[in-house]
Design a protein around this motif. Sequence first.
Motif, PDB file in Angstrom:
ATOM      1  N   LEU A  18      35.147  -2.677 -20.910  1.00  0.00           N
ATOM      2  CA  LEU A  18      35.220  -3.733 -21.920  1.00  0.00           C
ATOM      3  C   LEU A  18      34.802  -3.216 -23.293  1.00  0.00           C
ATOM      4  O   LEU A  18      35.402  -3.574 -24.310  1.00  0.00           O
ATOM      5  N   LYS A  28      36.831 -12.950 -26.730  1.00  0.00           N
ATOM      6  CA  LYS A  28      36.809 -13.064 -25.265  1.00  0.00           C
ATOM      7  C   LYS A  28      36.164 -11.837 -24.631  1.00  0.00           C
ATOM      8  O   LYS A  28      35.371 -11.954 -23.692  1.00  0.00           O
ATOM      9  N   VAL A  33      28.221 -11.605 -20.667  1.00  0.00           N
ATOM     10  CA  VAL A  33      28.007 -12.026 -19.282  1.00  0.00           C
ATOM     11  C   VAL A  33      27.566 -10.838 -18.435  1.00  0.00           C
ATOM     12  O   VAL A  33      26.618 -10.934 -17.650  1.00  0.00           O
ATOM     13  N   SER A  37      32.441 -11.969 -25.161  1.00  0.00           N
ATOM     14  CA  SER A  37      31.840 -12.935 -24.235  1.00  0.00           C
ATOM     15  C   SER A  37      31.677 -12.334 -22.846  1.00  0.00           C
ATOM     16  O   SER A  37      30.645 -12.513 -22.192  1.00  0.00           O
ATOM     17  N   ALA A  38      32.691 -11.611 -22.399  1.00  0.00           N
ATOM     18  CA  ALA A  38      32.616 -10.963 -21.088  1.00  0.00           C
ATOM     19  C   ALA A  38      31.521  -9.897 -21.068  1.00  0.00           C
ATOM     20  O   ALA A  38      30.788  -9.762 -20.081  1.00  0.00           O
ATOM     21  N   HIS A  81      31.510  -2.859 -17.714  1.00  0.00           N
ATOM     22  CA  HIS A  81      30.943  -2.919 -19.055  1.00  0.00           C
ATOM     23  C   HIS A  81      31.556  -1.834 -19.938  1.00  0.00           C
ATOM     24  O   HIS A  81      31.979  -2.097 -21.070  1.00  0.00           O
TER      25      HIS A  81
END
Length: 67
Positions: free
Chosen positions: A14, A43, A50, A46-47, A11
């Motif tokens: 990202l 993208k 998730v 979005s990751a 996390h």
Amino acid sequence: MTEASDLDKAHAQLVEQRRSIIEALAKGYQRGQTENHIELLLKIQSAIDVLDTLMAEDEDDDTVDDE
């Protein structure tokens, strides 16, 4: 389930990538790459979403196990 610290590390990585792309967009680096940066930003977000879901599920699992 998945190790919480691994999720936290992923996390954090990202979030840092997202920050870098936003800075690049704001500063206008690599002109002509705006579309690619925006696609990559979506993208990455979005990751992150998730991972947030997985971390919340891990917390729920821990709460059920504690009961």
